[in-house]
Write a protein that holds these residues in place. Structure first.
Motif, PDB file in Angstrom:
ATOM      1  N   ASN A   1       0.813  -1.233  -0.078  1.00 47.48           N
ATOM      2  CA  ASN A   1      -0.035   0.064  -0.068  1.00 47.48           C
ATOM      3  C   ASN A   1       0.762   1.261   0.018  1.00 47.48           C
ATOM      4  O   ASN A   1       1.728   1.523   0.783  1.00 47.48           O
ATOM      5  N   MET A   2       0.451   2.156  -0.956  1.00 50.18           N
ATOM      6  CA  MET A   2       1.266   3.569  -1.004  1.00 50.18           C
ATOM      7  C   MET A   2       0.094   4.571  -1.162  1.00 50.18           C
ATOM      8  O   MET A   2      -0.916   4.235  -1.729  1.00 50.18           O
ATOM      9  N   PHE A   3       0.562   5.943  -0.578  1.00 49.78           N
ATOM     10  CA  PHE A   3      -0.549   6.816  -0.594  1.00 49.78           C
ATOM     11  C   PHE A   3       0.299   8.072  -0.841  1.00 49.78           C
ATOM     12  O   PHE A   3       1.528   8.484  -0.573  1.00 49.78           O
TER      13      PHE A   3
ATOM     14  N   ALA B   1       3.449   7.713   1.332  1.00 49.57           N
ATOM     15  CA  ALA B   1       3.644   6.978   2.411  1.00 49.57           C
ATOM     16  C   ALA B   1       3.454   5.628   1.959  1.00 49.57           C
ATOM     17  O   ALA B   1       2.678   5.340   0.924  1.00 49.57           O
ATOM     18  N   SER B   2       4.155   4.733   2.836  1.00 52.33           N
ATOM     19  CA  SER B   2       3.778   3.194   2.337  1.00 52.33           C
ATOM     20  C   SER B   2       3.679   2.506   3.587  1.00 52.33           C
ATOM     21  O   SER B   2       3.871   2.849   4.712  1.00 52.33           O
ATOM     22  N   LEU B   3       2.960   1.442   3.822  1.00 49.81           N
ATOM     23  CA  LEU B   3       2.742   0.488   4.630  1.00 49.81           C
ATOM     24  C   LEU B   3       2.276  -0.725   4.157  1.00 49.81           C
ATOM     25  O   LEU B   3       1.787  -1.083   2.997  1.00 49.81           O
TER      26      LEU B   3
ATOM     27  N   ALA C   1       2.566   3.443   9.164  1.00 53.89           N
ATOM     28  CA  ALA C   1       2.969   4.140   7.742  1.00 53.89           C
ATOM     29  C   ALA C   1       4.346   4.887   7.802  1.00 53.89           C
ATOM     30  O   ALA C   1       4.679   5.642   8.853  1.00 53.89           O
ATOM     31  N   PHE C   2       5.058   4.525   6.964  1.00 53.52           N
ATOM     32  CA  PHE C   2       6.370   5.260   6.880  1.00 53.52           C
ATOM     33  C   PHE C   2       6.142   6.397   5.819  1.00 53.52           C
ATOM     34  O   PHE C   2       5.682   6.282   4.689  1.00 53.52           O
ATOM     35  N   PHE C   3       6.583   7.404   6.010  1.00 54.52           N
ATOM     36  CA  PHE C   3       6.613   8.714   5.231  1.00 54.52           C
ATOM     37  C   PHE C   3       8.089   8.892   4.490  1.00 54.52           C
ATOM     38  O   PHE C   3       8.988   8.839   5.183  1.00 54.52           O
TER      39      PHE C   3
END
Lengths: 116, 114
Positions: A31-33, A92-94, A105-107
């Motif tokens: 997942n990425m945002f 972000a990705s998680l 979530a890592f930014f």
């Protein structure tokens, strides 16, 4: 060390230009945002992706599109930049590990985009 | 729809004072996750804590502590003996555990004066 890397820290573009913001993660996350951050408004979700070639609109998708051709890369595209898209953009990705989401979530470090 | 409210826009205290940042959330999910992030002037979001809805135990990490109360839908963050380096914007966030990311509050700008 886990990493989410955004291609640019600062960017200045002209009104009407097509702008690409790139984000790469090395954690094999599904997942990425993309968020944008504006003073007094917090972080607002633009688009997200839960798999390669999959994309979903967030809360404020107007004026933006995204591309996810590879799992590690998620691009945000401003088709025709406007001054109201001047903002800080955060990627972000998680990973979701089932019922007990034992992750965070890592930014990325953020891209401050100015449209003139 | 999910919602996170951080009613305190800005807090200013003198160094060594204790300070509490409030976070109230709304969700219809029975399983959810709450987060706190710190954003120093450099801009990067730094993860501080994650708490799932089944775990109401309070947590302490050094000078930081978190109070999770489902009855009041709150997840407050306290810094004890604040330091200048604690100056930052702090965000509370909520996730339903799905693939649709985190919902953030508007943030609280914490200023610690020497």
């Amino acid at each position: 060390d886990v990493k989410v890397t955004q291609s640019s820290r600062y960017l200045v573009k002209r009104t009407g230009e097509k702008v690409f913001l790139e984000c790469v993660q090395d954690m094999d996350h599904e997942n990425m945002f993309w968020y944008r951050q504006d003073p007094g408004l917090g972080l607002r979700l633009i688009y997200f992706s839960y798999d390669v070639k999959m994309k979903e609109k967030g809360d404020i998708p107007e004026g933006y599109s995204v591309s996810r051709e590879k799992k590690e890369r998620f691009s945000l595209i401003l088709e025709s930049a406007s001054t109201n898209q001047t903002s800080m953009y955060l990627c972000a990705s998680l990973a979701l590990t089932g019922f007990d989401m034992n992750t965070e979530a890592f930014f990325g470090q953020g891209t401050r985009l100015t449209v003139v | 729809a999910q919602k996170v409210t951080q009613a305190q826009t800005e807090i200013s205290v003198v160094e060594k004072e204790d300070v509490t940042l409030d976070c109230v959330y709304e969700t219809r999910d029975t399983t959810y996750y709450l987060f706190w992030y710190k954003q120093p002037p450099s801009g990067e979001l730094v993860f501080l804590i994650r708490r799932n809805s089944f775990d109401e135990q309070n947590e302490i990490s050094g000078r930081y502590s978190w109070n999770f109360q489902k009855s009041t839908s709150s997840f407050n963050f306290t810094i004890t003996a604040s330091q200048v380096v604690d100056s930052a914007v702090y965000f509370c966030a909520l996730s339903g555990g799905g693939a649709d990311g985190l919902t953030f509050g508007k943030g609280t700008h914490l200023i610690i004066q020497p």
